[in-house]
Design a protein around this motif. Structure first.
Motif, mmCIF file in Angstrom:
data_model
loop_
_atom_site.group_PDB
_atom_site.id
_atom_site.type_symbol
_atom_site.label_atom_id
_atom_site.label_comp_id
_atom_site.label_asym_id
_atom_site.label_seq_id
_atom_site.Cartn_x
_atom_site.Cartn_y
_atom_site.Cartn_z
ATOM 1 N N VAL A 80 64.448 35.650 -45.260
ATOM 2 C CA VAL A 80 66.085 35.945 -44.363
ATOM 3 C C VAL A 80 66.455 34.989 -44.765
ATOM 4 N N GLY A 81 67.980 35.476 -45.554
ATOM 5 C CA GLY A 81 68.743 34.992 -45.856
ATOM 6 C C GLY A 81 70.239 35.374 -45.414
ATOM 7 N N PRO A 90 73.966 36.141 -55.114
ATOM 8 C CA PRO A 90 73.098 35.408 -56.389
ATOM 9 C C PRO A 90 72.022 36.327 -56.546
ATOM 10 N N PRO A 91 71.540 35.987 -58.259
ATOM 11 C CA PRO A 91 70.100 36.868 -57.844
ATOM 12 C C PRO A 91 68.951 36.223 -57.509
ATOM 13 N N GLY A 92 68.304 36.982 -57.042
ATOM 14 C CA GLY A 92 67.138 36.400 -56.149
ATOM 15 C C GLY A 92 67.988 36.884 -54.640
ATOM 16 N N PHE A 93 68.714 37.655 -54.050
ATOM 17 C CA PHE A 93 69.034 37.779 -53.150
ATOM 18 C C PHE A 93 69.567 39.294 -53.106
ATOM 19 N N LEU A 107 61.365 34.473 -52.892
ATOM 20 C CA LEU A 107 61.048 32.491 -52.996
ATOM 21 C C LEU A 107 60.410 32.506 -54.301
ATOM 22 N N ASP A 108 60.384 33.445 -54.919
ATOM 23 C CA ASP A 108 60.198 33.217 -56.720
ATOM 24 C C ASP A 108 61.527 32.415 -57.626
ATOM 25 N N ALA A 109 62.571 33.007 -56.654
ATOM 26 C CA ALA A 109 63.657 32.598 -57.660
ATOM 27 C C ALA A 109 64.393 31.233 -57.681
#
Length: 194
Positions: A80-81, A90-93, A107-109
Motif C-alpha cells: 500500500v502506498g 504512475p504505472p503500477g499504482f 511489487l512487480d513494477a
C-alpha cells in the motif's frame, strides 16, 4: 456506521475473539457482493523488508519491516502506498477509490517508476479475506467498528507510527471518532480489571 468499502477501516471490537484479529485495524482494499479483502495495519513482523524485497527497502515507511497483513496468502505480499500531493499516478499504482492518493502498489513494477511519486509505502505478507456475506455477518455480530480512514497529514492511518503498536493504532483511530465510539478507546483489555 455500517456501510463499508475500499478505504474504510475495520477496528476489532471486544466481541471479536479470533486471535488473528484481536486489537487489529484493517484497511479495506476491496469490498463487494462476492466478499471483501483488506490488510491488518498494526501487526509488524520482525522481518526487514530488505531481506525479502531488497529493491523496495529504501521506500518502506519506518519501521522498515514486513507487516502481517492477515492470515490468508501469507506466502505473498501486498503493498500500500501514498502518492505525493502533486504526483500523477504512475504505472503500477492503483488508487483505492477515485482520485485517492492511497492505493495498491504493484511489487512487480520497476521501483524507479514509482519511487518519485510515493511518499509512503508499507508491505504486507498475507491479507484478511471474507467470502460473500461473511463480513456482513461479522458486522451484525458487532465484531467490528467501521470507521473512515484518515489520510491527511499529520496522521495517515496506514503509515502512522502507532501502526507498529498492536493496540496503539486501534486506540488512536477510536479516540478520534464522534460520540460514544471514542469511549471504546479507553477500555481495558480485560474489563474485569476495571
Amino acid at each position: 456506521m455500517s456501510a463499508f468499502g475500499p478505504g474504510m477501516l475495520l477496528v476489532a471490537s471486544p466481541e471479536l475473539v479470533d486471535p488473528n484479529f484481536v486489537d487489529t485495524v484493517v484497511l479495506l482494499l476491496d469490498a463487494g457482493t462476492e466478499g471483501a479483502l483488506g490488510v491488518v495495519l498494526n501487526r509488524p513482523s520482525p522481518v526487514p523488508v530488505e531481506e525479502i524485497l531488497p529493491d523496495w527497502a529504501d521506500l518502506a515507511t519506518t519501521p522498515e519491516v514486513l507487516f502481517q497483513g492477515g492470515p490468508v496468502g501469507t506466502d505473498g505480499a501486498l503493498a500500500v502506498g501514498l502518492l505525493a500531493p502533486d504526483a500523477v499516478p504512475p504505472p503500477g499504482f492503483s488508487a483505492l477509490t477515485e482520485g485517492s492518493r492511497l492505493g495498491l502498489v504493484d511489487l512487480d513494477a520497476p521501483v524507479e517508476a514509482l519511487a518519485a511519486a510515493l511518499v509512503e509505502l508499507r508491505i504486507y505478507a498475507g491479507y484478511a479475506g471474507w467470502g460473500a456475506g461473511q463480513l456482513d455477518a461479522e458486522l451484525e455480530a458487532m465484531s467490528w467498528y467501521v470507521v473512515p480512514a484518515e489520510f491527511a497529514d499529520p496522521f495517515v492511518d496506514p503509515f502512522a507510527a502507532e501502526a507498529a503498536d498492536a493496540a496503539g493504532l486501534a486506540r488512536a483511530v477510536l479516540r478520534r471518532q464522534p460520540g460514544d465510539l471514542a469511549w471504546h478507546s479507553t477500555r481495558p483489555l480485560d474489563p474485569g480489571l476495571n
